[in-house]
Write a protein that holds these residues in place. Structure first.
Motif, mmCIF file in Angstrom:
data_model
loop_
_atom_site.group_PDB
_atom_site.id
_atom_site.type_symbol
_atom_site.label_atom_id
_atom_site.label_comp_id
_atom_site.label_asym_id
_atom_site.label_seq_id
_atom_site.Cartn_x
_atom_site.Cartn_y
_atom_site.Cartn_z
ATOM 1 N N PRO A 290 30.228 15.264 87.378
ATOM 2 C CA PRO A 290 29.699 14.765 88.653
ATOM 3 C C PRO A 290 29.121 13.355 88.558
ATOM 4 C CG PRO A 290 29.048 17.047 88.322
ATOM 5 C CD PRO A 290 29.711 16.611 87.056
ATOM 6 N N CYS A 291 28.635 12.975 87.374
ATOM 7 C CA CYS A 291 28.061 11.636 87.209
ATOM 8 C C CYS A 291 29.136 10.567 87.021
ATOM 9 C CB CYS A 291 27.111 11.615 86.016
ATOM 10 S SG CYS A 291 27.893 12.016 84.441
ATOM 11 N N GLY A 292 30.408 10.977 86.929
ATOM 12 C CA GLY A 292 31.507 10.038 86.791
ATOM 13 C C GLY A 292 32.025 9.854 85.377
ATOM 14 N N LEU A 293 31.307 10.404 84.371
ATOM 15 C CA LEU A 293 31.741 10.270 82.986
ATOM 16 C C LEU A 293 32.846 11.274 82.652
ATOM 17 C CD1 LEU A 293 28.263 9.933 81.219
ATOM 18 C CD2 LEU A 293 29.923 8.102 81.615
ATOM 19 N N LYS A 294 33.782 10.849 81.808
ATOM 20 C CA LYS A 294 34.788 11.790 81.319
ATOM 21 C C LYS A 294 34.145 12.708 80.279
ATOM 22 C CE LYS A 294 38.202 9.239 79.793
ATOM 23 N NZ LYS A 294 39.559 8.915 79.280
ATOM 24 N N THR A 295 34.511 13.974 80.306
ATOM 25 C CA THR A 295 33.958 14.912 79.332
ATOM 26 C C THR A 295 34.969 16.014 79.064
ATOM 27 O OG1 THR A 295 32.044 16.294 78.768
ATOM 28 C CG2 THR A 295 32.806 16.371 81.054
ATOM 29 N N ARG A 296 34.631 16.895 78.141
ATOM 30 C CA ARG A 296 35.461 18.050 77.801
ATOM 31 C C ARG A 296 34.546 19.234 77.544
ATOM 32 N NH1 ARG A 296 38.717 14.046 73.767
ATOM 33 N NH2 ARG A 296 40.425 13.501 75.156
ATOM 34 N N SER A 297 35.016 20.416 77.857
ATOM 35 C CA SER A 297 34.231 21.629 77.649
ATOM 36 C C SER A 297 34.572 22.241 76.298
ATOM 37 C CB SER A 297 34.510 22.634 78.764
ATOM 38 O OG SER A 297 34.048 23.929 78.412
ATOM 39 N N PHE A 298 33.546 22.537 75.510
ATOM 40 C CA PHE A 298 33.766 23.195 74.218
ATOM 41 C C PHE A 298 34.476 24.532 74.408
ATOM 42 C CE2 PHE A 298 32.563 25.979 70.738
ATOM 43 C CZ PHE A 298 32.762 25.187 69.619
ATOM 44 N N ASP A 299 34.113 25.264 75.448
ATOM 45 C CA ASP A 299 34.751 26.566 75.702
ATOM 46 C C ASP A 299 36.235 26.401 75.990
ATOM 47 O OD1 ASP A 299 32.373 27.880 75.280
ATOM 48 O OD2 ASP A 299 31.875 28.063 77.411
ATOM 49 N N ALA A 300 36.603 25.356 76.742
ATOM 50 C CA ALA A 300 38.018 25.113 77.040
ATOM 51 C C ALA A 300 38.781 24.729 75.773
ATOM 52 C CB ALA A 300 38.154 24.022 78.099
ATOM 53 N N ILE A 301 38.152 23.928 74.921
ATOM 54 C CA ILE A 301 38.773 23.540 73.652
ATOM 55 C C ILE A 301 38.994 24.778 72.785
ATOM 56 C CG2 ILE A 301 38.360 22.290 71.491
ATOM 57 C CD1 ILE A 301 36.808 20.221 73.245
ATOM 58 N N ARG A 302 37.981 25.620 72.707
ATOM 59 C CA ARG A 302 38.100 26.850 71.920
ATOM 60 C C ARG A 302 39.177 27.763 72.493
ATOM 61 N NH1 ARG A 302 32.852 30.489 71.730
ATOM 62 N NH2 ARG A 302 33.342 30.490 73.952
ATOM 63 N N ALA A 303 39.267 27.848 73.807
ATOM 64 C CA ALA A 303 40.281 28.697 74.437
ATOM 65 C C ALA A 303 41.694 28.217 74.110
ATOM 66 C CB ALA A 303 40.068 28.732 75.948
ATOM 67 N N GLU A 304 41.884 26.892 74.063
ATOM 68 C CA GLU A 304 43.213 26.380 73.735
ATOM 69 C C GLU A 304 43.562 26.636 72.265
ATOM 70 O OE1 GLU A 304 46.063 22.437 74.220
ATOM 71 O OE2 GLU A 304 44.215 22.638 75.396
ATOM 72 N N VAL A 305 42.582 26.509 71.382
ATOM 73 C CA VAL A 305 42.825 26.830 69.978
ATOM 74 C C VAL A 305 43.215 28.298 69.837
ATOM 75 C CG1 VAL A 305 41.741 27.048 67.704
ATOM 76 C CG2 VAL A 305 41.320 25.015 69.092
ATOM 77 N N ARG A 306 42.504 29.159 70.556
ATOM 78 C CA ARG A 306 42.819 30.589 70.491
ATOM 79 C C ARG A 306 44.228 30.851 71.013
ATOM 80 N NH1 ARG A 306 39.587 35.615 73.446
ATOM 81 N NH2 ARG A 306 40.826 37.262 72.496
ATOM 82 N N ALA A 307 44.599 30.212 72.121
ATOM 83 C CA ALA A 307 45.936 30.394 72.682
ATOM 84 C C ALA A 307 47.002 29.921 71.692
ATOM 85 C CB ALA A 307 46.062 29.634 74.001
ATOM 86 N N PHE A 308 46.725 28.831 70.992
ATOM 87 C CA PHE A 308 47.666 28.293 70.003
ATOM 88 C C PHE A 308 47.938 29.326 68.909
ATOM 89 C CE2 PHE A 308 48.207 25.664 66.059
ATOM 90 C CZ PHE A 308 49.410 25.051 66.391
ATOM 91 N N PHE A 309 46.883 29.913 68.366
ATOM 92 C CA PHE A 309 47.047 30.931 67.329
ATOM 93 C C PHE A 309 47.738 32.180 67.882
ATOM 94 C CE2 PHE A 309 44.045 28.389 64.959
ATOM 95 C CZ PHE A 309 44.361 28.646 63.635
ATOM 96 N N ASP A 310 47.356 32.598 69.088
ATOM 97 C CA ASP A 310 47.950 33.804 69.670
ATOM 98 C C ASP A 310 49.452 33.654 69.858
ATOM 99 O OD1 ASP A 310 45.488 35.005 69.725
ATOM 100 O OD2 ASP A 310 45.163 34.768 71.890
#
Length: 392
Positions: A290-310
Motif C-alpha cells: 500500500p505504501c508503493g514499495l515492491k515487496t514479497r511474502s515469505f509465505d508465498a515464497i515458501r508455498a512456491e518452493v513446496r509446489a516445486f518439490f511436490d
C-alpha cells in the motif's frame, strides 16, 4: 552467487508527479535517482561496474579461503538463528520442555496432532530447526574425533561460482575470450550466464550470443513458456545434449507451478534432454505494498518452493536447486518470516534499489525448511513418493 548491474524492466519509462523519465536499468547503464541527467545511459558505467565486480570477487576469495566460510562458523550461524531469533527468545525452552514428550511420537505429524495448534505451528517448527542445527553440530564433532581437524582446508575453505543474466551484450562481448587449449569461447564475466524471460526469443541476439559460448547456461522460465518452445530453445543452446550445460530456472508462483511445470518436465523428458531444474520462488511473487514499495511474502515464497518439490515428487524428476535473492543485512524488504515483518515495517530498513530481498533471518529460516524437506525426501525414498511431502 548471482549479481548484476543491469536489470530488465517491464516498463521502459517511470512517471512521478507528472514527470516521465526512462526507467532505471541498473548501475552500469544509468542512475537510480529520478533525474533526467541520471537516467541517460552512460557507457563509462560499464567500466566502473567491472572494477567494482573485480573488487567484490577479490573480497569473496578472501572470505572463501580466510576462514570466514569455515564449517564451524556456518554451524554457529545456524545455532545462533535457532537460539537468538525472536521466536527463539520466546520458544526455545519448548525444545527442552517437550523433548521427552516428543520421543513418544515417530513423526512430526504425530507431534503436531498431539500439540495445541499454536504449538504445532510455531514451537514444533522451532524444535525441528534446533534438532537440525544440533545434528550438524554433532556431525562436526564426529569428524573432529575421526581426525578431520578444524584446521583442515576442507573445513575452512569453500569454492564459489558466480552468475548473472546475459543482458547487456556489449559488456558480455567485451569479456569473451577464446580458450587457447580447446578453441572454445567463454564469457569471462561470470561462470554461469542465464537468458531471461524478456530476452529468450529463439531468433534473438541474446540466444545467438549464448549458443556460441561454452559456459554453463540458465534459462528463466515463467508460466508463459510453451513446452515445445522450451524444447527448441534447449536444442539451440545445447545441441549435443551435454549434461550440466543447461539449468532451467522456473519462476511461476505456487499455483501456476502445480499446473504448468509438469508439462514442461514431460516435454523435456520426452525429447531426451538433460537439464537441471531449479526453482526461483522470488520473481513470481512480487507485489506492491500500500505504501508503493515492491515487496514479497515469505509465505508465498515458501508455498512456491513446496509446489516445486511436490511436482518433482509426482513426476519422478529431481529438484536440483533453489534461486533466492537475499542479503545478510537486517533489511525489511520481504513480508513475514519468523520475525513477522509487516507492511508497516517495510519503510524502516528498505535498502534495495530494485528487487526486495530476504534478510538473514528469513534466508536461514527458508534454508532450514528446505533442509527438512530434503531430509524427508531422502528418508521416504524407499516408500511411496506421496508420503515424502512435508508441512512446508
Amino acid at each position: 552467487m548471482a549479481g548484476q548491474f543491469a536489470k530488465p524492466r517491464s516498463d521502459p519509462f517511470e512517471e512521478k508527479d507528472g514527470v516521465k523519465l526512462p526507467s532505471y536499468r541498473g548501475d552500469n547503464i544509468n542512475g537510480d535517482s529520478f533525474d533526467e541527467k541520471e537516467r541517460v545511459p552512460d557507457p563509462h558505467r560499464m567500466i566502473r561496474a567491472y572494477c567494482q565486480s573485480v573488487a567484490t570477487l577479490n573480497l569473496l576469495r578472501a572470505f572463501a579461503t580466510g576462514g570466514y566460510a569455515a564449517m564451524q562458523r556456518v554451524t554457529q550461524w545456524n545455532l545462533d538463528f535457532t537460539e537468538h531469533s525472536e521466536q527463539g527468545d520466546r520458544h526455545v525452552s519448548v525444545h527442552y520442555l517437550f523433548l521427552g514428550f516428543f520421543e513418544g511420537y515417530g513423526t512430526s505429524s504425530g507431534m503436531q496432532n498431539a500439540l495445541h495448534p499454536y504449538l504445532g505451528t510455531v514451537c514444533l517448527k522451532l524444535v525441528l530447526y534446533c534438532e537440525l542445527a544440533h545434528r550438524v553440530d554433532e556431525a562436526m564433532g564426529f569428524m573432529a574425533a575421526a581426525g578431520l581437524s578444524v584446521g583442515h582446508p576442507v573445513m575452512t575453505t569453500t569454492d564459489f561460482w558466480t552468475s548473472h543474466e546475459c543482458l547487456l551484450l556489449p559488456y558480455e562481448q567485451a569479456l569473451t575470450r577464446e580458450d587457447s587449449t580447446t578453441g572454445l569461447y567463454y564469457d569471462c564475466s561470470a561462470h554461469m550466464l542465464w537468458v531471461g524471460e524478456r530476452t529468450r526469443q529463439l531468433d534473438g541476439a541474446h540466444v545467438e550470443f549464448l549458443r556460441g559460448v561454452a559456459n554453463p547456461l540458465g534459462i528463466k522460465v515463467s508460466d508463459k513458456m510453451d513446452p515445445s518452445e522450451l524444447v527448441r530453445l534447449i536444442e539451440i543452446l545445447n545441441p549435443r545434449n551435454k549434461p550440466g550445460r543447461i539449468t532451467v530456472i522456473v519462476r511461476m508462483g505456487a499455483e501456476n507451478m502445480r499446473v504448468k511445470l509438469p508439462h514442461l518436465i514431460r516435454a523435456v523428458r520426452g525429447a531426451g534432454q538433460v537439464v537441471t531444474w531449479v526453482s526461483d520462488p522470488m520473481h513470481g511473487n512480487t507485489i506492491k505494498a500500500p505504501c508503493g514499495l515492491k515487496t514479497r511474502s515469505f509465505d508465498a515464497i515458501r508455498a512456491e518452493v513446496r509446489a516445486f518439490f511436490d511436482v518433482h515428487d509426482d513426476e519422478g524428476s529431481h529438484p536440483g536447486g533453489i534461486h533466492l535473492e537475499m542479503t545478510g543485512q537486517n533489511v525489511t524488504e520481504c513480508l513475514g518470516g519468523s520475525r513477522t515483518i509487516t507492511y508497516n515495517d517495510l519503510g524502516s530498513r528498505y535498502h534495495t534499489h530494485c528487487d526486495p530481498r530476504l534478510n538473514a533471518s528469513q534466508s536461514l529460516e527458508l534454508a532450514f525448511i528446505i533442509a527438512e524437506r530434503l531430509r524427508r525426501r531422502r528418508l521416504a525414498s524407499r516408500i511411496p513418493l506421496a508420503s515424502s511431502r512435508s508441512s512446508i
